[in-house]
Design a protein around this motif. Structure first.
Motif, PDB file in Angstrom:
ATOM      1  N   LEU A  47       0.869  -1.171   0.000  1.00  0.00           N
ATOM      2  CA  LEU A  47       0.000   0.000   0.000  1.00  0.00           C
ATOM      3  C   LEU A  47       0.907   1.221   0.000  1.00  0.00           C
ATOM      4  O   LEU A  47       1.611   1.462   0.980  1.00  0.00           O
ATOM      5  CB  LEU A  47      -0.918   0.007   1.229  1.00  0.00           C
ATOM      6  N   LEU A  48       0.915   1.946  -1.114  1.00  0.00           N
ATOM      7  CA  LEU A  48       1.665   3.194  -1.193  1.00  0.00           C
ATOM      8  C   LEU A  48       0.723   4.325  -0.836  1.00  0.00           C
ATOM      9  O   LEU A  48      -0.356   4.442  -1.426  1.00  0.00           O
ATOM     10  CB  LEU A  48       2.197   3.423  -2.612  1.00  0.00           C
ATOM     11  N   ALA A  49       1.133   5.147   0.100  1.00  0.00           N
ATOM     12  CA  ALA A  49       0.302   6.257   0.550  1.00  0.00           C
ATOM     13  C   ALA A  49       1.073   7.554   0.303  1.00  0.00           C
ATOM     14  O   ALA A  49       2.167   7.728   0.829  1.00  0.00           O
ATOM     15  CB  ALA A  49      -0.027   6.100   2.030  1.00  0.00           C
ATOM     16  N   PHE A  50       0.516   8.425  -0.516  1.00  0.00           N
ATOM     17  CA  PHE A  50       1.174   9.686  -0.853  1.00  0.00           C
ATOM     18  C   PHE A  50       0.542  10.826  -0.063  1.00  0.00           C
ATOM     19  O   PHE A  50      -0.681  11.005  -0.072  1.00  0.00           O
ATOM     20  CB  PHE A  50       1.050   9.964  -2.358  1.00  0.00           C
ATOM     21  N   PHE A  51       1.417  11.581   0.620  1.00  0.00           N
ATOM     22  CA  PHE A  51       0.996  12.722   1.425  1.00  0.00           C
ATOM     23  C   PHE A  51       1.875  13.914   1.087  1.00  0.00           C
ATOM     24  O   PHE A  51       2.940  13.753   0.491  1.00  0.00           O
ATOM     25  CB  PHE A  51       1.143  12.410   2.927  1.00  0.00           C
ATOM     26  N   ALA A  52       1.451  15.097   1.496  1.00  0.00           N
ATOM     27  CA  ALA A  52       2.261  16.305   1.301  1.00  0.00           C
ATOM     28  C   ALA A  52       2.081  17.232   2.489  1.00  0.00           C
ATOM     29  O   ALA A  52       1.000  17.306   3.076  1.00  0.00           O
ATOM     30  CB  ALA A  52       1.859  17.027   0.012  1.00  0.00           C
TER      31      ALA A  52
END
Length: 177
Positions: A74-79
């Motif tokens: 599970l790749l989770a992209f945040f900023a």
């Protein structure tokens, strides 16, 4: 009185003509919209379900495609500065046991947009798994065609994209058995 009757009749005719023209325009717009829906790609940007995980490497070379083989990911992209990311990061951390129960490895990719801004996300993201930090719009976001945060990508053990979403709930409910 005759003049008033003639004015009412003329006005009625103009209103009926206007209604007919409006109905024709609306019908034409709906036909055009239907044709556009047929020729435009899916509204969801990014990689399509069923595509293979692309080859990738973070800037430091510590997170690579070769390092995530034979395990669901599970790749989770945040900023930083993302208004919805703190809530999704908390929910991801809250669901860690459930995700671990399915044998899924979680890697969060945090894009730091402003080095002077405080990083409140990393401590929360570390509760759910590994964190990879990139500065500016990073290469991993481009490689995975991520156009906004938060974004979650779920891959099976063969590296095939099962699904994506903008909330952990969406991914968990739709694609995890």
């Amino acid at each position: 009185m005759l003049l008033l009757t003639a004015a009412v009749i003329a006005l009625t005719v103009f209103v009926l003509i206007d209604l007919l023209l409006s109905a024709a325009i609306i019908r034409r717009l709906r036909d055009t919209e239907a044709r556009l829906d047929e020729i435009t790609p899916s509204a969801r940007p990014g990689l399509m379900n069923g595509t293979a995980m692309p080859d990738f490497s973070d800037a430091a070379g510590t997170f690579t495609r070769a390092g995530v083989t034979d395990v669901p990911l599970l790749l989770a992209f945040f900023a930083t500065g993302c208004r919805y990311c703190p809530t999704q990061a908390e929910q991801l951390a809250h669901r860690k046991a459930e995700i671990d129960g399915h044998g899924i490895r979680v890697v969060s990719v945090l894009t730091v947009l402003d080095d002077a801004a405080p990083d409140d996300l990393t401590p929360t993201l570390e509760k759910s798994g590994a964190v990879v930090t990139e500065h500016g719009p990073g290469g991993l976001m481009a490689t995975f065609s991520v156009t906004g945060t938060p974004t979650f990508l779920l891959y099976d053990r063969t590296g095939t994209l099962l699904g994506s979403g903008n909330s952990i709930h969406e991914v968990m409910e739709r694609w995890i058995p």
